[in-house]
Design a protein around this motif. Structure first.
Motif, PDB file in Angstrom:
ATOM      1  N   SER A 223       0.827  -1.206   0.000  1.00 30.08           N
ATOM      2  CA  SER A 223       0.000   0.000   0.000  1.00 30.08           C
ATOM      3  C   SER A 223       0.858   1.251   0.000  1.00 30.08           C
ATOM      4  O   SER A 223       0.555   2.240  -0.688  1.00 30.08           O
ATOM      5  N   ILE A 224       1.942   1.227   0.780  1.00 31.30           N
ATOM      6  CA  ILE A 224       2.858   2.369   0.801  1.00 31.30           C
ATOM      7  C   ILE A 224       3.560   2.508  -0.549  1.00 31.30           C
ATOM      8  O   ILE A 224       3.635   3.599  -1.130  1.00 31.30           O
ATOM      9  N   LEU A 225       4.045   1.387  -1.081  1.00 32.60           N
ATOM     10  CA  LEU A 225       4.811   1.424  -2.326  1.00 32.60           C
ATOM     11  C   LEU A 225       3.971   1.850  -3.526  1.00 32.60           C
ATOM     12  O   LEU A 225       4.445   2.583  -4.395  1.00 32.60           O
ATOM     13  N   ILE A 226       2.706   1.410  -3.593  1.00 35.48           N
ATOM     14  CA  ILE A 226       1.872   1.747  -4.746  1.00 35.48           C
ATOM     15  C   ILE A 226       1.512   3.230  -4.744  1.00 35.48           C
ATOM     16  O   ILE A 226       1.123   3.796  -5.781  1.00 35.48           O
ATOM     17  N   CYS A 227       1.652   3.889  -3.583  1.00 36.69           N
ATOM     18  CA  CYS A 227       1.376   5.325  -3.507  1.00 36.69           C
ATOM     19  C   CYS A 227       2.462   6.155  -4.178  1.00 36.69           C
ATOM     20  O   CYS A 227       2.245   7.336  -4.466  1.00 36.69           O
ATOM     21  N   ALA A 347      -0.380   5.507   6.504  1.00 39.79           N
ATOM     22  CA  ALA A 347       0.672   4.879   5.709  1.00 39.79           C
ATOM     23  C   ALA A 347       0.609   5.294   4.241  1.00 39.79           C
ATOM     24  O   ALA A 347       1.650   5.530   3.612  1.00 39.79           O
ATOM     25  N   THR A 348      -0.608   5.397   3.689  1.00 40.26           N
ATOM     26  CA  THR A 348      -0.760   5.678   2.257  1.00 40.26           C
ATOM     27  C   THR A 348      -0.704   7.173   1.966  1.00 40.26           C
ATOM     28  O   THR A 348       0.234   7.662   1.342  1.00 40.26           O
ATOM     29  N   TYR A 349      -1.737   7.908   2.403  1.00 37.40           N
ATOM     30  CA  TYR A 349      -1.784   9.346   2.125  1.00 37.40           C
ATOM     31  C   TYR A 349      -0.722  10.119   2.896  1.00 37.40           C
ATOM     32  O   TYR A 349      -0.353  11.227   2.521  1.00 37.40           O
ATOM     33  N   GLY A 350      -0.204   9.520   3.978  1.00 37.52           N
ATOM     34  CA  GLY A 350       0.873  10.149   4.732  1.00 37.52           C
ATOM     35  C   GLY A 350       2.227   9.754   4.186  1.00 37.52           C
ATOM     36  O   GLY A 350       2.801  10.431   3.324  1.00 37.52           O
ATOM     37  N   VAL A 351       2.741   8.612   4.634  1.00 38.39           N
ATOM     38  CA  VAL A 351       4.100   8.199   4.297  1.00 38.39           C
ATOM     39  C   VAL A 351       4.286   7.907   2.802  1.00 38.39           C
ATOM     40  O   VAL A 351       5.214   8.419   2.158  1.00 38.39           O
ATOM     41  N   GLY A 352       3.403   7.076   2.229  1.00 35.63           N
ATOM     42  CA  GLY A 352       3.557   6.670   0.834  1.00 35.63           C
ATOM     43  C   GLY A 352       3.524   7.841  -0.131  1.00 35.63           C
ATOM     44  O   GLY A 352       4.396   7.969  -1.010  1.00 35.63           O
TER      45      GLY A 352
END
Length: 409
Positions: A223-227, A347-352
């Motif tokens: 999820s992080i990587l696909i962002c 994780a997604t909208y933040g870190v990724g």
């Protein structure tokens, strides 16, 4: 639900996403043309969304959920946002613009959770009612895109005349309207709980123990990587279409939101037919296809490739991110569902996305040739990265069954 309350909630959602779609889609074009920002500076501006997403749980978890009615803090944040948005419309250089956009996103991102909180508290059957209320948010985003193109602000002439600054004025007015209207929404006081929650519980970080499950850890990393490729879409699509001189680019990008609604209806069919792993993989491979279409399409005889790439947004978003929310909900315990969703959002909208915007800015600057970009090479990067994430998930994620609509999928 009373018809008047339904109308209030629908209008709230319409304005909430009209505001977001009314400036964020054309932000990259505005930065490059009005403020002469570099790719790295554009990345800084887009990254404010991520900083807002990272800070939002603390605002909601530590302030809104404990001390104030949700509708009141929603109103205050949107009124503050109206002021900041107007200030953004008056800036003429990036140094002045950045503090305002950072302050705005810190104010705006918590409102995404607040509108949901207000809506859910008025519903007797959220699983039945929420979709019909939330769809007005997507309609608001689409209407904002139509307005920008129909008013000619994103036309070649409009861009040269600096008319994209009007998007911030329009959004400031909408934000002020929603700010005032929020105080008229149904009262949504803090929920009193017998159990005192810790800081970690309030911000959703308590669900980090879910990462002990190997499958969920693989999903979390993916999820992080696909962002990272996702950030390329948000940051570069409008400048890309504008540079190719495609007519009404913002209106055409609204096809992605229309697609999102249509594929949301098809999502249950895919989940029940193919299961969670294949549905998530469909979402990932759609990113690869989209960016290849962008890389090899053009605004002339191959313009259909760009339109198809935009229309794939429904599969890209719904089949991975919405399916991912369903998967996360199925893996979380009954007392941990909200925290688990908060963790994925962080994780997604933040870190990724924070990583993704930085990467997109660096690559975009690298392939700037004179005043134009080598878009074919730029789009190949996120296509390749999405393909690697697809292969990683395909190999590492073990197929499993989850509960969905009373069935194992």
């Amino acid at each position: 639900m009373k018809p008047y309350v339904r109308f209030q909630l629908s209008l709230m959602m319409f304005l909430e996403f009209f505001i977001w779609g009314g400036w964020f889609v054309t932000l990259g074009t505005f930065l490059g043309n009005n403020l002469e920002a570099t790719g790295a500076q554009s990345a800084m501006a887009f990254s404010t969304q991520s900083w807002g997403a990272i800070i939002a749980p603390f605002i909601i978890g530590l302030i809104a959920d404990k001390f104030f009615n949700a509708e009141r803090i929603l109103g205050v944040l949107h009124l503050a946002g109206a002021f900041l948005m107007y200030q953004m419309s008056q800036t003429t250089d990036f140094a002045a613009f950045y503090p305002y956009v950072l302050g705005y996103m810190i104010a705006y991102m918590p409102t995404l959770a607040l509108v949901n909180s207000v809506a859910f508290r008025q519903m007797k059957n959220p699983s039945k009612d929420f979709g019909w209320i939330r769809v007005f948010g997507t309609i608001g985003w689409i209407v904002a895109g139509f307005a920008i193109s129909l008013l000619g602000w994103d036309s070649q002439e409009g861009i040269q005349e600096g008319l994209l600054s009007n998007t911030f004025t329009m959004t400031a007015i909408a934000s002020a309207i929603l700010g005032v209207f929020s105080f008229l929404l149904p009262k949504t006081p803090p929920v009193k709980s017998d159990k005192e929650q810790s800081l970690i519980e309030k911000t959703g970080l308590s669900s980090i123990t879910m990462l002990k499950n190997k499958n969920f850890l693989i999903f979390f990393i993916s999820s992080i990587l696909i962002c990272i490729p996702l950030a390329f879409y948000y940051q570069n699509t409008n400048p890309f279409l504008t540079e190719l001189k495609m007519e009404n680019p913002t209106l055409k990008q609204s096809i992605g939101q229309i697609s999102e609604v249509l594929f949301m209806l098809l999502l249950p069919v895919f989940l029940l037919r193919f299961g969670i792993k294949k549905t998530l993989l469909f979402g990932m491979i759609a990113w690869v296809l989209r960016y290849l279409l962008f890389a090899f399409g053009n605004a002339d005889e191959l313009s259909f490739m760009l339109i198809i790439g935009i229309a794939l947004h429904g599969i890209c978003y719904d089949f991975f991110f919405v399916s991912g929310q369903i998967y996360t909900d199925s893996k979380a315990g009954s007392d941990n569902k909200s925290a688990a969703q908060g963790l994925i959002t962080l994780a997604t909208y933040g870190v990724g996305m924070l990583i993704g915007f930085w990467v997109a800015g660096q690559i975009t600057d690298t392939y700037l040739i004179g005043e134009l970009h080598d878009w074919r090479t730029i789009w190949v990067y996120p296509a390749g990265f999405a393909a690697l994430v697809f292969l990683f998930f395909l190999i590492a994620f073990k197929n499993e069954k989850i509960e969905y609509k009373g069935e194992k999928v």
